[in-house]
Write an enzyme that holds these catalytic residues in place. Structure first.
Site, PDB file in Angstrom:
ATOM      1  N   GLY A  18       4.813 -10.026   4.351  1.00  0.00           N
ATOM      2  CA  GLY A  18       5.796 -10.110   5.301  1.00  0.00           C
ATOM      3  C   GLY A  18       5.111 -10.985   6.042  1.00  0.00           C
ATOM      4  CG  MET A  75      10.729  -0.922  10.105  1.00  0.00           C
ATOM      5  SD  MET A  75      12.116  -0.849   8.256  1.00  0.00           S
ATOM      6  CE  MET A  75      13.472  -0.394   8.973  1.00  0.00           C
ATOM      7  NE  ARG A 106      -2.498   0.977   9.809  1.00  0.00           N
ATOM      8  CZ  ARG A 106      -2.893   0.466   9.577  1.00  0.00           C
ATOM      9  NH1 ARG A 106      -2.376   0.198   9.097  1.00  0.00           N
ATOM     10  NH2 ARG A 106      -4.279   0.411   8.524  1.00  0.00           N
ATOM     11  CG  HIS A 164       6.678  -1.953   2.146  1.00  0.00           C
ATOM     12  ND1 HIS A 164       6.564  -0.353   3.224  1.00  0.00           N
ATOM     13  CD2 HIS A 164       5.608  -2.618   2.157  1.00  0.00           C
ATOM     14  CE1 HIS A 164       5.411  -0.604   3.111  1.00  0.00           C
ATOM     15  NE2 HIS A 164       4.894  -1.793   2.752  1.00  0.00           N
ATOM     16  CG  ASP A 214       0.617  -6.520   8.179  1.00  0.00           C
ATOM     17  OD1 ASP A 214      -0.494  -6.208   8.693  1.00  0.00           O
ATOM     18  OD2 ASP A 214       1.691  -6.294   7.308  1.00  0.00           O
ATOM     19  CG  MET A 225      -2.279  -1.139   1.331  1.00  0.00           C
ATOM     20  SD  MET A 225      -2.907  -1.094   2.087  1.00  0.00           S
ATOM     21  CE  MET A 225      -3.018  -0.550   3.663  1.00  0.00           C
ATOM     22  N   GLY A 226       2.263   1.303   0.113  1.00  0.00           N
ATOM     23  CA  GLY A 226       2.465   2.265  -0.444  1.00  0.00           C
ATOM     24  C   GLY A 226       3.345   2.875   1.013  1.00  0.00           C
ATOM     25  CB  ALA A 227       3.597   4.448   2.979  1.00  0.00           C
TER      26      ALA A 227
HETATM   27  P1  AMP Z   1       1.772  -2.488   3.123  1.00  0.00           P
HETATM   28  O1  AMP Z   1       2.173  -2.087   1.941  1.00  0.00           O
HETATM   29  O2  AMP Z   1       1.458  -2.658   5.067  1.00  0.00           O
HETATM   30  O3  AMP Z   1       0.506  -3.547   2.957  1.00  0.00           O
HETATM   31  O4  AMP Z   1       2.664  -3.712   3.485  1.00  0.00           O
HETATM   32  C1  AMP Z   1       2.871  -5.070   2.315  1.00  0.00           C
HETATM   33  C2  AMP Z   1       3.636  -6.016   2.497  1.00  0.00           C
HETATM   34  O5  AMP Z   1       4.895  -6.119   3.349  1.00  0.00           O
HETATM   35  C3  AMP Z   1       3.031  -6.969   3.238  1.00  0.00           C
HETATM   36  O6  AMP Z   1       2.892  -7.868   2.716  1.00  0.00           O
HETATM   37  C4  AMP Z   1       4.025  -6.380   4.475  1.00  0.00           C
HETATM   38  O7  AMP Z   1       3.489  -7.742   5.869  1.00  0.00           O
HETATM   39  C5  AMP Z   1       5.067  -6.745   4.453  1.00  0.00           C
HETATM   40  N1  AMP Z   1       6.018  -5.961   5.773  1.00  0.00           N
HETATM   41  C6  AMP Z   1       5.126  -4.339   6.909  1.00  0.00           C
HETATM   42  N2  AMP Z   1       5.668  -4.257   6.561  1.00  0.00           N
HETATM   43  C7  AMP Z   1       6.920  -5.094   7.222  1.00  0.00           C
HETATM   44  C8  AMP Z   1       7.895  -5.489   7.713  1.00  0.00           C
HETATM   45  N3  AMP Z   1       8.581  -4.969   9.484  1.00  0.00           N
HETATM   46  N4  AMP Z   1       8.652  -6.744   7.828  1.00  0.00           N
HETATM   47  C9  AMP Z   1       8.585  -7.577   6.346  1.00  0.00           C
HETATM   48  N5  AMP Z   1       7.979  -7.218   5.774  1.00  0.00           N
HETATM   49  C10 AMP Z   1       6.731  -5.664   5.765  1.00  0.00           C
END
Ligand code: AMP
Length: 283
Positions: free
Chosen positions: A149, A186, A189, A37, A152, A30-32
């Site tokens: 990751g 990490m 949020r 990531h 989640d 979802m970016g940021a």
């Molecule tokens: P998100 O952008 O938050 O939807 O995350 C995208 C992907 O990155 C998901 O598969 C998350 O589980 C993974 N992710 C987010 N934070 C971390 C982290 N600290 N370490 C490893 N993977 C992560």
């Protein structure tokens, strides 16, 4: 890196690349973007020939409209990070591209038990939105390997079930949690934490690391209770749940020998920010 914004262009590109024999690795986000990531990207790069990253802040998985509004958007910085990491394709669809009409927001799919507990209980409808968008993205990108990751943890089990239920020929790769030097997992949020809450947030991972040590000489319920008590006594932390579960089915367990995969899953509100963390107790 090429940036593709439409489903049609992305499908066309991937079909052509697959015809040359390339394997596709996919990292939905979802970016940021942060180092967590990028670690997924690096793993995808090491195991597949063509890495596709998507950035899409999926409205159907936000049960709280304010959380969606506040979700950080940093597309220019994200693009630079993905180029530096050697990503081949950035899929960057609009909401209208992914959800052209009301019917496209619906999927008649029941995730069952895992959509009733823990994060699902705290955020009703969240995983229905996740399953919907992940299914759409997988249909578009048709990857050989999907990188997600462990951060989640429940989402990973939801996607594992989705892949099995729809009989998709995709290997799900679970990637380890990347943490800040002080242990905080990490998360996009984390930028919303003010200094005071940022310090408090380090207690989440500390509690999980202690819990893992404690199970060497305590029962699972006792170790869980100690961690819960420690977190509850902190004035800036509101625990949403802390459970020790069978890692795939997410059924709470009381004895180490009850399951092969055991994980402790934690969610807490810190300064109004919903933070997740977890630790594998038995792989
Ligand atoms: P998100 O952008 O938050 O939807 O995350 C995208 C992907 O990155 C998901 O598969 C998350 O589980 C993974 N992710 C987010 N934070 C971390 C982290 N600290 N370490 C490893 N993977 C992560």
């Amino acid at each position: 890196m090429i940036i593709l914004k439409t489903i049609a262009a992305t499908q066309q590109f991937i079909v052509a690349e697959k015809q040359t024999g390339k394997t596709i690795g996919f990292v939905p986000t979802m970016g940021a973007l942060h180092a967590g990531h990028i670690s997924l990207v690096q793993q995808a790069k090491s195991e597949t020939n063509l890495v596709v990253v998507s950035i899409f802040v999926n409205p159907t998985q936000f049960n709280d409209p304010k959380d969606l509004e506040k979700y950080p958007v940093t597309i220019e910085a994200d693009t630079e990070k993905l180029i530096a990491a050697g990503v081949d394709v950035l899929f960057l669809p609009s909401v209208a591209e992914m959800y052209p009409n009301a019917a496209s927001r619906q999927m008649d799919y029941d995730l069952g038990y895992i959509d009733t507990v823990l994060e699902a209980a705290a955020r009703p409808g969240h995983f229905k939105g996740v399953a919907l968008v992940v299914k759409k993205l997988l249909d578009i990108v048709t990857p050989h390997k999907l990188y997600m990751g462990q951060k989640d943890y429940q989402q990973l089990q939801v996607v594992r079930k989705l892949i099995a239920d729809f009989d998709l020929d995709i290997e799900l790769v679970s990637c380890p949690i990347i943490r800040e030097p002080d242990g905080l997992a990490m998360s996009s949020r984390n930028v919303r934490l003010t200094d005071e809450y940022r310090i408090a947030a380090t207690e989440l991972s500390k509690a999980l690391f202690h819990l893992k040590k404690d199970i060497a000489n305590q029962t699972l319920p006792a170790a869980r209770a100690t961690a819960q008590h420690h977190l509850n006594s902190h004035p800036l932390i509101d625990v949403v749940y802390l459970e020790i579960v069978n890692g795939h089915a997410l059924v709470p367990i009381n004895h180490v020998n009850e399951a092969t995969n055991i994980a402790a899953l934690l969610a807490a509100k810190v300064g109004g920010v919903h933070l997740l963390d977890n630790i594998i107790l038995k792989p």
